[in-house]
Scaffold this active site. Structure first.
Site, PDB file in Angstrom:
ATOM      1  N   ASP A 160     -18.419 -15.505  22.182  1.00 57.45           N
ATOM      2  CA  ASP A 160     -18.156 -14.828  20.905  1.00 57.45           C
ATOM      3  C   ASP A 160     -16.779 -14.173  20.988  1.00 57.45           C
ATOM      4  OD1 ASP A 160     -18.501 -13.234  18.398  1.00 57.45           O
ATOM      5  OD2 ASP A 160     -20.612 -13.792  18.626  1.00 57.45           O
ATOM      6  N   GLY A 186     -13.895 -15.405  23.344  1.00 57.92           N
ATOM      7  CA  GLY A 186     -12.923 -16.375  22.851  1.00 57.92           C
ATOM      8  C   GLY A 186     -13.141 -16.671  21.384  1.00 57.92           C
ATOM      9  N   ASP A 187     -12.242 -17.510  20.858  1.00 52.16           N
ATOM     10  CA  ASP A 187     -12.302 -17.885  19.448  1.00 52.16           C
ATOM     11  C   ASP A 187     -12.709 -19.358  19.406  1.00 52.16           C
ATOM     12  OD1 ASP A 187     -11.613 -18.923  16.938  1.00 52.16           O
ATOM     13  OD2 ASP A 187     -10.037 -17.429  16.661  1.00 52.16           O
ATOM     14  N   PHE A 188     -13.864 -19.643  18.796  1.00 51.43           N
ATOM     15  CA  PHE A 188     -14.350 -21.032  18.873  1.00 51.43           C
ATOM     16  C   PHE A 188     -13.535 -22.021  18.040  1.00 51.43           C
ATOM     17  CE2 PHE A 188     -18.279 -19.281  16.375  1.00 51.43           C
ATOM     18  CZ  PHE A 188     -17.661 -19.414  15.128  1.00 51.43           C
ATOM     19  N   ARG A 205     -27.061 -19.645  12.956  1.00 54.01           N
ATOM     20  CA  ARG A 205     -26.515 -18.932  11.793  1.00 54.01           C
ATOM     21  C   ARG A 205     -24.989 -18.793  11.909  1.00 54.01           C
ATOM     22  NH1 ARG A 205     -28.929 -13.793  10.690  1.00 54.01           N
ATOM     23  NH2 ARG A 205     -28.878 -13.395  12.906  1.00 54.01           N
ATOM     24  N   HIS A 246     -23.252 -21.622   8.443  1.00 50.27           N
ATOM     25  CA  HIS A 246     -23.348 -21.118   7.063  1.00 50.27           C
ATOM     26  C   HIS A 246     -22.206 -20.158   6.700  1.00 50.27           C
ATOM     27  CE1 HIS A 246     -26.094 -17.382   8.113  1.00 50.27           C
ATOM     28  NE2 HIS A 246     -24.896 -17.305   8.663  1.00 50.27           N
ATOM     29  N   ASP A 247     -21.461 -19.706   7.715  1.00 43.54           N
ATOM     30  CA  ASP A 247     -20.338 -18.790   7.448  1.00 43.54           C
ATOM     31  C   ASP A 247     -19.068 -19.524   7.019  1.00 43.54           C
ATOM     32  OD1 ASP A 247     -21.771 -16.529   8.243  1.00 43.54           O
ATOM     33  OD2 ASP A 247     -21.156 -16.717  10.342  1.00 43.54           O
ATOM     34  N   GLN A 274     -20.249 -13.227   0.527  1.00 42.26           N
ATOM     35  CA  GLN A 274     -19.891 -12.574   1.770  1.00 42.26           C
ATOM     36  C   GLN A 274     -18.844 -13.298   2.592  1.00 42.26           C
ATOM     37  OE1 GLN A 274     -22.434 -11.121   5.468  1.00 42.26           O
ATOM     38  NE2 GLN A 274     -23.688 -12.051   3.960  1.00 42.26           N
TER      39      GLN A 274
HETATM   40  N1  SAM Z   1     -25.771 -16.393  16.461  1.00 44.43           N
HETATM   41  C1  SAM Z   1     -26.095 -15.012  16.152  1.00 44.43           C
HETATM   42  C2  SAM Z   1     -27.455 -14.916  15.534  1.00 44.43           C
HETATM   43  O1  SAM Z   1     -28.044 -15.932  15.163  1.00 44.43           O
HETATM   44  O2  SAM Z   1     -27.957 -13.783  15.415  1.00 44.43           O
HETATM   45  C3  SAM Z   1     -25.028 -14.322  15.279  1.00 44.43           C
HETATM   46  C4  SAM Z   1     -24.712 -14.971  13.973  1.00 44.43           C
HETATM   47  S1  SAM Z   1     -23.454 -14.108  13.063  1.00 44.43           S
HETATM   48  C5  SAM Z   1     -23.851 -14.572  11.410  1.00 44.43           C
HETATM   49  C6  SAM Z   1     -21.962 -15.001  13.379  1.00 44.43           C
HETATM   50  C7  SAM Z   1     -21.363 -14.772  14.771  1.00 44.43           C
HETATM   51  O3  SAM Z   1     -20.204 -15.621  14.915  1.00 44.43           O
HETATM   52  C8  SAM Z   1     -20.886 -13.355  14.988  1.00 44.43           C
HETATM   53  O4  SAM Z   1     -21.397 -12.849  16.185  1.00 44.43           O
HETATM   54  C9  SAM Z   1     -19.364 -13.500  15.040  1.00 44.43           C
HETATM   55  O5  SAM Z   1     -18.735 -12.548  15.872  1.00 44.43           O
HETATM   56  C10 SAM Z   1     -19.206 -14.899  15.597  1.00 44.43           C
HETATM   57  N2  SAM Z   1     -17.885 -15.490  15.295  1.00 44.43           N
HETATM   58  C11 SAM Z   1     -17.243 -15.495  14.100  1.00 44.43           C
HETATM   59  N3  SAM Z   1     -16.066 -16.111  14.193  1.00 44.43           N
HETATM   60  C12 SAM Z   1     -15.948 -16.517  15.489  1.00 44.43           C
HETATM   61  C13 SAM Z   1     -14.930 -17.222  16.211  1.00 44.43           C
HETATM   62  N4  SAM Z   1     -13.814 -17.626  15.593  1.00 44.43           N
HETATM   63  N5  SAM Z   1     -15.135 -17.459  17.520  1.00 44.43           N
HETATM   64  C14 SAM Z   1     -16.275 -17.050  18.153  1.00 44.43           C
HETATM   65  N6  SAM Z   1     -17.279 -16.386  17.516  1.00 44.43           N
HETATM   66  C15 SAM Z   1     -17.112 -16.113  16.201  1.00 44.43           C
END
Ligand code: SAM
Length: 344
Positions: free
Chosen positions: A211, A236-238, A253, A256-257, A304
């Site tokens: 994350d 890291g940044d995925f 989850r 969906h973002d 959102q």
């Molecule tokens: N997987 C977890 C769950 O089901 O409870 C959290 C889901 S939450 C909606 C989205 C997660 O993606 C957050 O923890 C956020 O920090 C992470 N995230 C967002 N952008 C990211 C990126 N570029 N690289 C790594 N993680 C990221």
């Protein structure tokens, strides 16, 4: 028929009035009414008002609303005095330390989603999320610019994800036989709550939670006493960084973002990291799954984020473009549908 029937009237009233029920629940939760009545059942409205530092009149109305919503039970101790206690629902989900507590998720709904939803009309007209209108801040990346812009909001967000993951995690982790996988990477795995469900369910599996640095630096906060050495954290940044090597990539989850372009970027990185036989496991509520609120949840993602809810066939199409096949889906009785695909 010249008159609507009773069921139709009830249904439409429930929908129109749904926001009142949600907000009464959010308010009682925010004022710790369920915490108070869990530790001291049988208080009357005056005693509750005193403990939560609120007016007696307002507290009486709120407690009555909670009774009618099935969150509290009332008993008439004398003709003058009614006392309250938590119902089973409140005991399961609403007090802070309940085994399946949604308390923190409810705070996130109240503080973040409620203001965003009050701008839903703009979200629909403009086709964009509403962070700027709701919170006065422009956000290109909602995580880095909005949720993680202050420690308080970040912890609230992480707590919300943690509480939902604790409620849904076991059903996700046990949806498929994963005994052939030794290593998993939970992309966007946040506090690790989901990862711990996977290691608990699969004794031969180790999970790396990947994350953003802002999240990983807080992970200790959630597991100060945890000694499960099969769960580790990598920051890291995925979208930009190299993904940890694993046999199984978990996306709970996450998709969906994001809009389709970004989902393809992420899936292509996963596909590059995967050898044949490796798998990707997606946990989402699917539009054609069995939860009735996935379409409203899609509206929520729109207000959102840049993302949306998708159908099973949309995930299948996207995954097949990146060389995945052998796709299977399980509809859990919980909030999430679970989809798995193998690299061919
Ligand atoms: N997987 C977890 C769950 O089901 O409870 C959290 C889901 S939450 C909606 C989205 C997660 O993606 C957050 O923890 C956020 O920090 C992470 N995230 C967002 N952008 C990211 C990126 N570029 N690289 C790594 N993680 C990221």
């Amino acid at each position: 028929a010249s008159e609507p029937n009773k069921e139709d009237l009830e249904k439409i009233t429930e929908l129109v009035d749904g926001f009142k029920a949600s907000k009464a629940l959010f308010t009682a939760s925010r004022l710790h009414v369920f915490d108070l009545l869990q530790s001291r059942p049988g208080l009357d409205a005056t005693q509750v008002a005193q403990e939560i530092e609120a007016s007696v009149k307002g507290t009486e109305r709120l407690l009555e609303a909670c009774v009618s919503l099935g969150l509290l039970k009332s008993k008439e101790r004398t003709s003058q005095k009614t006392v309250y206690e938590n119902t089973r629902l409140a005991a399961w989900f609403l007090w802070s330390d309940a085994p399946f507590s949604l308390h923190e998720y409810i705070q996130h709904c109240n503080n973040t989603l409620w203001p965003l939803f009050s701008h839903l009309e703009s979200a629909v007209r403009e086709g964009t999320n509403q962070h700027e209108k709701a919170f006065g801040k422009k956000s290109k990346d909602i995580f880095q610019d909005a949720y993680f812009s202050s420690k308080e909001v970040k912890l609230r967000f992480m707590n919300a994800m943690h509480s939902i993951a604790k409620v849904t995690g076991k059903a996700v982790a046990t949806a498929f036989d994963l005994s052939s996988y030794k290593t998993a990477c939970d992309l966007g795995g946040c506090t690790g709550a989901m990862a711990y469900e996977f290691t608990t369910a699969h004794p031969g599996l180790s999970v790396t939670v990947f994350d953003l640095p802002a999240v990983v630096e807080m992970s200790e906060h959630f597991h100060p006493l945890h000694t499960d050495n099969r769960v580790s954290f990598v920051a890291g940044d995925f979208f930009k960084d190299e993904l940890p090597k694993a046999d199984l990539y978990i996306l709970a989850r996450i998709l969906h973002d994001w809009p389709d372009e970004k989902v393809h970027v992420l899936l292509s990185k996963i596909a590059d990291a995967c050898k044949p036989g490796c798998a990707v496991l997606i946990a989402e509520t699917m539009l054609d799954g069995q939860t009735p609120y996935s379409a409203p949840q899609s509206v929520n993602m729109h207000a959102q984020t840049e993302g949306m809810k998708r159908r099973e066939s949309q995930y299948a199409d996207m995954l097949s473009k990146h060389g995945f096949g052998c796709m299977r889906v399980v509809h859990t009785l919980n909030f999430l549908d679970v989809f798995i695909a193998n690299k061919m």
